[in-house]
Design an enzyme around this catalytic site. Sequence first.
Site, PDB file in Angstrom:
ATOM      1  N   HIS A  24     -58.838  -8.340  -4.189  1.00 22.41           N
ATOM      2  CA  HIS A  24     -57.612  -7.795  -4.304  1.00 22.41           C
ATOM      3  C   HIS A  24     -56.483  -8.105  -4.597  1.00 22.41           C
ATOM      4  O   HIS A  24     -55.355  -8.266  -5.043  1.00 22.41           O
ATOM      5  CB  HIS A  24     -57.951  -6.332  -3.286  1.00 22.41           C
ATOM      6  CG  HIS A  24     -56.365  -5.425  -3.125  1.00 22.41           C
ATOM      7  ND1 HIS A  24     -55.997  -4.133  -3.711  1.00 22.41           N
ATOM      8  CD2 HIS A  24     -55.444  -5.642  -3.016  1.00 22.41           C
ATOM      9  CE1 HIS A  24     -55.589  -3.362  -3.341  1.00 22.41           C
ATOM     10  NE2 HIS A  24     -54.818  -4.705  -2.392  1.00 22.41           N
ATOM     11  N   GLU A  25     -55.725  -9.028  -2.932  1.00 24.80           N
ATOM     12  CA  GLU A  25     -54.569  -9.897  -3.257  1.00 24.80           C
ATOM     13  C   GLU A  25     -54.956 -10.551  -3.724  1.00 24.80           C
ATOM     14  O   GLU A  25     -53.343 -11.405  -3.770  1.00 24.80           O
ATOM     15  CB  GLU A  25     -54.923 -10.173  -1.537  1.00 24.80           C
ATOM     16  CG  GLU A  25     -54.917  -9.194  -0.292  1.00 24.80           C
ATOM     17  CD  GLU A  25     -54.112  -8.128  -0.241  1.00 24.80           C
ATOM     18  OE1 GLU A  25     -52.777  -8.344  -0.345  1.00 24.80           O
ATOM     19  OE2 GLU A  25     -54.426  -6.825   0.351  1.00 24.80           O
ATOM     20  N   HIS A  28     -52.795  -9.040  -6.683  1.00 22.50           N
ATOM     21  CA  HIS A  28     -50.728  -9.463  -6.574  1.00 22.50           C
ATOM     22  C   HIS A  28     -49.748 -10.314  -6.410  1.00 22.50           C
ATOM     23  O   HIS A  28     -48.755 -10.918  -6.626  1.00 22.50           O
ATOM     24  CB  HIS A  28     -50.831  -8.873  -4.564  1.00 22.50           C
ATOM     25  CG  HIS A  28     -51.101  -7.231  -4.587  1.00 22.50           C
ATOM     26  ND1 HIS A  28     -50.776  -5.795  -5.387  1.00 22.50           N
ATOM     27  CD2 HIS A  28     -52.294  -6.360  -3.587  1.00 22.50           C
ATOM     28  CE1 HIS A  28     -51.045  -5.132  -4.813  1.00 22.50           C
ATOM     29  NE2 HIS A  28     -51.795  -5.394  -3.711  1.00 22.50           N
TER      30      HIS A  28
END
Length: 433
Positions: A24-25, A28
Amino acid sequence: MTTWMTVLGIVVFVVGLLFSIAWHELGHLSTAKMFGIRVPQYMVGFGPTLFSRRKGDTEYGIKAIPLGGYIRMIGMFPPGEDGAITARSTSPWRGMIEDARSAAFEELQPGDEKRLFYTRKPWKRVIVMFAGPFMNLILAVVIFMGVLMGFGINTQTTQVGSVSDCVIAASAKTDKCTKGAKDSPAKAAGLRAGDKIVDFNGKPVPDWGSLQQSIRDTTGPATITVERDGKRQQLHANLIENKVAKTDGHGSYVPGEYVTAGFLGFTPATGIVQQSFGQSVDRMGNMVEQGVQSLVNLPAKVPDLWDAAFNGGERKQDSPMGVVGAARVGGEVFSLNIPPEQRVATMLFLVAGFNLSLFLFNMLPLLPLDGGHIAGALWESVRRAFARVFRRPDPGPFDVAKLMPVAYVVAGIFICFTLLVLVADVVNPVKLT
C-alpha cells in the site's frame, strides 16, 4: 502438532499483513517520487523503529507494531498566512490545525520549495493518494482470481449429496418426516446420492446455480438426466410447489426468509470447483458489493459487537473483525483437517479479503484516510474551474489543514471502534464453522 500449525497460520497471516501494508505504502511512495515530491520516510508499522536504512532522500524502515504504516511527504498542507505556520492560537481547534501544518513543514530543507505535496496539481495529488488503496485492490484481484481460476472454491455442485425422504417445508423446525408425509419427488423418481445431474428437461446444467433456478421455476413433470456408475440414464420426476429458502441472487440463502417455488427434494454435494474467468469476475463483483454493504452496515453492528464483547452475547459470523481476530482465524485455517493446498488457498482468500477491505475503507471521503485527501484535491479542482469559468481570481490550494479537527474526531471514533473490536476478538472471537 495442532498448536504448531495454529502458530504457523498466525505467522503467515502477519507476514501477509505486513506485505499488504508495505505494498500500500509503495503505491504512495512511487507516485510521490514520480511527481517530484520529497518523501523523508517510508515506514511499515508504528512505534519504536526496529530497522531502518536511508537511501537517497528517504529513510526506509520497519517499526515494532504491525498495525499500519505510513510515508511522510513534505508540504502535505499549504502554508498559513505568514508563509509557513500561522501564529499560535489559544483555541484548541486552531491548535490542531497549526500542529498539522507544523508537522508538514518541520523537515523542510533548502530546495524543497518545488518539492512540496500541496504545490502539485490536484490530479497529481489524487493519483498519489489513490495509488495506495489501488495497490491493495490490485493485490486482492490478483489473489482472488488466481485462487478461483487456479485452485477453485468449495461450492455446491450438480452432484447429489443426499435425497430427502419426504416433502418438508424449509421453514419447518424439524427435518424429520411426519406421519403421512409424501415421498419427495426426488425419491419417487429414483434419484440417488452420488448421481450427477447433467440435463434438466433437455437443457444442460453447467452449475448448481442454473440447476437450482430451473428446479424452482418448474412444477409438474420433468425429465432429469443423470450420470450413475459411468452411464447416463433418464429419470422422470413430478415436481411440486413447496416453501423453500430464499436466495440473494448470488447463490447464498437469506436467513429466515422463504419463497414458494418448485421442489425436487435433494441436497447438492459440495466440492472444490475451478472457476472460469467470467465466473471469477462475477464472484469478485459480488465480493466488492458485499464489502460496500458491510461498510454501510458497520454502525448498525456496533450494539451486537458491544454485547458480544461485554455481555457474553453471540458473536455473529458477519461480525467485524480486527487484525487480532483475522490472525486468529488464520491460525484456525492452518489447523483445519483439510488438504494442505486448501489451507493455503483459504489463507490467500483471507489476505485478499483484508486487502479488499483496506481499499474500500481507505476510499471513504474522510480525513485522515486517503479518501479525505482525494476529496480535498477534487474540491480544489472544482473551485478553480468555477473561478476560471466566471473569471474570478484563483482561490489557490484548498487548505485541508482546516479540516484537521474533523480528522481528529473521525480518528477518535476509529480508535474507539478498533478497541471494541479488539476486546471482542479476544474474549469472544469469530470462529470458523
